[in-house]
Design a protein around this motif. Structure first.
Motif, PDB file in Angstrom:
ATOM      1  N   GLY A 162      -3.989  -4.033   6.589  1.00  0.00           N
ATOM      2  CA  GLY A 162      -3.333  -3.069   7.464  1.00  0.00           C
ATOM      3  C   GLY A 162      -3.136  -1.698   6.855  1.00  0.00           C
ATOM      4  O   GLY A 162      -2.417  -0.878   7.427  1.00  0.00           O
ATOM      5  N   GLU A 163      -3.746  -1.429   5.718  1.00  0.00           N
ATOM      6  CA  GLU A 163      -3.506  -0.150   5.055  1.00  0.00           C
ATOM      7  C   GLU A 163      -4.126   1.011   5.829  1.00  0.00           C
ATOM      8  O   GLU A 163      -5.135   0.858   6.529  1.00  0.00           O
ATOM      9  CB  GLU A 163      -4.067  -0.181   3.633  1.00  0.00           C
ATOM     10  N   ALA A 164      -3.501   2.172   5.704  1.00  0.00           N
ATOM     11  CA  ALA A 164      -4.052   3.381   6.312  1.00  0.00           C
ATOM     12  C   ALA A 164      -5.263   3.836   5.499  1.00  0.00           C
ATOM     13  O   ALA A 164      -5.397   3.498   4.313  1.00  0.00           O
ATOM     14  CB  ALA A 164      -2.983   4.478   6.331  1.00  0.00           C
ATOM     15  N   PRO A 165      -6.178   4.586   6.107  1.00  0.00           N
ATOM     16  CA  PRO A 165      -7.348   5.079   5.352  1.00  0.00           C
ATOM     17  C   PRO A 165      -6.916   5.860   4.116  1.00  0.00           C
ATOM     18  O   PRO A 165      -5.975   6.658   4.167  1.00  0.00           O
ATOM     19  CB  PRO A 165      -8.052   5.983   6.372  1.00  0.00           C
ATOM     20  N   LEU A 166      -7.567   5.623   2.997  1.00  0.00           N
ATOM     21  CA  LEU A 166      -7.231   6.329   1.768  1.00  0.00           C
ATOM     22  C   LEU A 166      -8.503   6.737   1.050  1.00  0.00           C
ATOM     23  O   LEU A 166      -9.544   6.077   1.191  1.00  0.00           O
ATOM     24  CB  LEU A 166      -6.370   5.446   0.856  1.00  0.00           C
ATOM     25  N   PRO A 167      -8.452   7.833   0.273  1.00  0.00           N
ATOM     26  CA  PRO A 167      -9.640   8.265  -0.471  1.00  0.00           C
ATOM     27  C   PRO A 167     -10.020   7.229  -1.522  1.00  0.00           C
ATOM     28  O   PRO A 167      -9.153   6.636  -2.159  1.00  0.00           O
ATOM     29  CB  PRO A 167      -9.210   9.594  -1.088  1.00  0.00           C
TER      30      PRO A 167
END
Length: 829
Positions: free
Chosen positions: A620-625
């Motif tokens: 469920g993590e948000a998009p991250l670099p």
């Protein structure tokens, strides 16, 4: 007083023997509530309340964690630890540890054993003693690499591998193919410094360069942050005072070592609130489970109170006779409470035994290939005290209702109300009804909570992770434990890939440092992006993976631009990098980054491709670099090695093939944790899995208990109204009319309970929305991932399901009432 208590105890035991059916139902009901609550408390005790057994004065121990410029918590480097150790004055000691997998034994039959690489003062700071021999001496606290070839083993390992040999001290053991002298056996209750985890070997950290074949540069590199720290506060020093001293020192270090520590800070945290270890994942689920256990216990108490009230009211004639003979109301109430206590005590014994099995659920639900857990260690003093207090509380709650009812009752009036049968009248029936409504409302709340988490867990599992784990076998190798040099490890990977590529049933081969959606987060690296100016305190520590050519294609991660890595991207060519979509948006404004330069590990990398975003740590993590670098260019001695084999069919069928090909290269290398990738990545769902699984069980238990409570009340009501039913049927009532009357009475109670349950469930939903464990599973606006915390389908579904179960519980005694013969009922007394 003592004589009367002994008489009451003897009477309670006789009553249990005379009513075996009543006793069995009551004890089983209470035991279910006690067993679940005791098991969950055992987890809470082992992981949160007393997370480090076998240490002295654990209340003075705190966790040491470094903070990034963006406020994230990270582990510590060894040089930072030395500065903290030598300059902080408000501590009795500070130590660091790094969990590690060791190869223990001779090459031809070595096994993997979990242990810790620790600073020499590890045992001294913890205050952990040796059961046999000694721990590390002050002379072994130094910072000289390779100078301390000694080890301490656990009591469990000593017994399982050495038969509890009393002469074990002074003998050698081969760890990563190096001989270490066993200097001591840790105390039985000591399992290490990570709450909830079990370790068997402790080795001085200064032995790491030799054991793992790494350069001593790691001991001097402040960027190599891989150590968990903890400290012991001096007597009289508060946590806040220690934090202030640590923060001031960290600020000075950020200036003096600006190239590595600029913007970095440090803080102390209570051990149970540390961010590294099982306790960080299980904190909120365990809090939630304790809350649900309270609900189940209340249902159990209401259920048993109903049963005891039924038996007490059926004995009003007996009580009135005893009062006529001189017994006081308080004396009768004391007897009822004693009966409740004896039932609760027997149930507690059964419940404690059952809790042993339930307590192992945390370990059984742990995905394969992870740290060994000791989340439940049986009934220790704390758990036993909890069970005893719980027994007393349950005895009081369940016995109080019939005792107070008896205390307030006019027994002569009751006898007149009830006829010669001695049955209770309308007022006691109202008490039964109130208790059933309470059970139903609490059961509905538990059922809705279970539904919310079960559906959220299902939504998490259905999230597209951005890669395809199906038909992929994952193997992990610890080549450093076999004495392999860095170059030998690279060659091993290349040779194994060549052997497997030509094997039948194998489609693709790849390897990497980190595994996506595993139990541990990715490593990160400080980056400098050419042409990009970071904002004040902006975190430039970006998560990464070191991968082989073919990794992206094996996991079906699309390349959106540029090219993949090739075998030509090695140490003799210019460093290259692949970044993901979010990386491009953040650092390049969405413009094509191919050809742009990024600095990491002290070198400049050229971006050659853009990969599609995927999930790296949590579903469920948000998009991250995120970025990838080639295995041949960046692989370091401290990195792990995960091997991926994509097969045509069941990946489990590839296990024998992998072991065969590994054996052809080196029979002394073992493929640990060879499991399907779909199974391994379940680690990222471990907290949600615990919550969903246990809530489902507890929700089902709550519904069953509520149904039993309703059934018992309706059955009792039918018996009580037998005479009335006979009159109705003699006056022309049909069996279906009686059936409808009884069922309607039961459903009325259920409806009242459901309405109250909706109110409780809505209040619970607000608490669920605030839970911290699902930062990965929570959205905005009070929503669990994929599910609104007030989802009407779940609420209505739970209500209809509970109503259906309740209708069945009411229908069975109603059908019995409808089959009563009028003449027989009229003769009923």
């Amino acid at each position: 007083m003592m004589t009367s208590l002994l008489q009451d105890l003897q009477h309670a035991l006789r009553m249990m023997r005379r009513n075996p059916g009543f006793t069995a139902v009551t004890v089983l009901t209470l035991a279910l509530g006690i067993a679940t609550s005791t098991a969950v408390f055992g987890w809470v005790d082992a992981i949160l309340l007393h997370p480090l057994p076998g240490v002295q004065q654990p209340d003075r121990l705190v966790a040491l964690e470094t903070t990034t410029p963006g406020g994230e918590f990270v582990t510590n480097s060894y040089p930072d630890y030395i500065d903290f150790r030598d300059r902080l004055k408000l501590l009795d000691g500070i130590a660091v540890t790094r969990p590690a997998a060791f190869s223990v034994g001779q090459q031809d039959h070595a096994e993997r054993v979990w242990g810790e690489l620790v600073s020499g003062n590890f045992f001294a700071v913890l205050g952990a003693k040796a059961e046999l021999g000694r721990t590390f001496l002050p002379a072994e606290y130094g910072d000289k690499p390779g100078a301390f070839p000694v080890t301490v083993i656990s009591d469990k390992f000593w017994r399982s591998h050495f038969g509890a040999d009393p002469q074990i001290v002074g003998k050698t053991i081969r760890v990563n193919q190096h001989a270490l002298t066993i200097v001591g056996v840790a105390a039985t209750e000591f399992h290490g410094s990570v709450p909830g985890a079990a370790f068997d070997v402790w080795v001085p950290y200064m032995m790491q360069p030799m054991l793992n074949g790494v350069g001593e540069w790691m001991l001097r590199d402040r960027k190599d942050r891989n150590m968990v720290g903890f400290a012991r506060l001096k007597q009289g020093v508060t946590l806040e005072q220690a934090r202030q001293e640590l923060a001031a020192l960290a600020d000075r270090m950020a200036v003096l070592d600006a190239d590595t520590n600029a913007g970095m800070g440090a803080t102390f945290l209570p051990i149970a609130k540390a961010h590294f270890g099982p306790q960080s994942l299980l904190l909120a689920p365990l809090r939630l489970l304790m809350g649900v256990c309270v609900v189940v216990l209340l249902i159990v108490c209401a259920n048993v109170a109903n049963l005891l009230l039924t038996r007490a009211t059926a004995r009003y004639k007996e009580f009135s006779t005893r009062m006529a003979l001189g017994a006081g109301r308080a004396r009768l109430a004391q007897q009822v409470l004693m009966e409740s206590f004896v039932l609760a005590a027997v149930a507690a014994l059964v419940g404690i035994m059952a809790a042993q099995g339930i307590g192992r659920a945390l370990v059984l639900l742990m995905p394969k290939g992870q740290l060994a857990m000791v989340a439940y260690q049986g009934v220790n003093g704390h758990v036993l005290l909890f069970a005893v207090l719980l027994c007393l509380l349950i005895a009081l709650l369940t016995g109080l209702v019939p005792a107070l009812h008896l205390e307030r009752a006019d027994l002569n009036e009751r006898l007149n109300e009830s006829g010669r049968s001695g049955m209770t009248g309308a007022r006691s029936h109202r008490m039964h009804s109130v208790l059933v409504a309470v059970e139903v409302s609490l059961a509905l709340m538990a059922l809705i909570g279970a539904g919310l988490f079960a559906r959220s867990f299902a939504a998490l599992r259905e999230i597209n992770p951005g890669f395809n784990p199906n038909h992929v076998l994952l193997s992990q190798f610890y080549l450093s434990t076999n004495g392999y040099s860095l170059e030998q490890r690279k060659q091993f990977c290349i040779r194994l890939k060549e052997k497997l590529e030509s094997a039948p049933g194998v489609k693709n081969i790849a390897y990497s440092d980190g595994v996506p959606l595993g139990f541990e987060p990715s490593w990160w690296e400080d980056l400098t992006v050419e042409g990009y100016v970071p904002g004040p305190s902006e975190n430039m520590k970006i998560f990464r993976n070191v991968i082989s050519p073919g990794y992206l294609s094996l996991l079906h991660i699309p390349l959106l631009d540029g090219r993949d890595f090739t075998e030509q991207d090695d140490e003799n060519t210019n460093p290259v990098m692949i970044v993901n979509q979010t990386f491009v948006k953040r650092f390049f404004g969405g413009r094509n980054p191919v050809g742009r330069r990024i600095q990491g590990w002290g070198e400049w990398f050229t971006v050659v491709g853009v990969a599609q975003d995927s999930k790296y740590h949590y579903p469920g993590e948000a998009p991250l670099p995120y970025f990838y670098v080639p295995f041949r260019q960046v692989y370091r001695a401290d990195m792990q090695l995960a091997y991926y084999v994509r097969t045509v069919g069941d990946p489990n069928n590839g296990l024998a093939l992998v072991r065969q090909k590994v054996g052809e290269i080196d029979p002394n290398v073992t493929a640990f944790d060879a499991v399907p990738l779909t199974e391994y990545i379940g680690a990222s769902l471990y907290p949600q899995k615990i919550a969903a699984s246990m809530l489902t069980v507890l929700g089902a238990l709550a519904v069953i208990l509520a149904a039993v409570g309703l059934y018992s009340v309706m059955s009792y009501s039918v018996v009580q109204r037998t005479h009335e039913i006979g009159i109705r049927m003699a006056l022309g009532a049909r069996p279906k009319d009686v059936l409808r009357l009884i069922v309607r009475q039961g459903l009325t109670l259920v409806s009242i309970g459901i309405l109250a349950g909706f109110g409780l469930a809505l209040a619970m939903a607000r608490s669920l929305a605030a839970l911290s464990f699902a930062s990965s599973a929570m959205g905005t606006g009070g929503k669990l991932l994929g599910v609104s915390a007030t989802d009407p389908l779940i609420y209505l579904g739970a209500a209809f399901f509970l109503a259906g179960i309740a209708a069945l519980a009411a229908y069975i005694p109603a059908r019995r009432a409808a089959s009563v013969e009028p003449m027989e009922a009229l003769r009923y007394e």
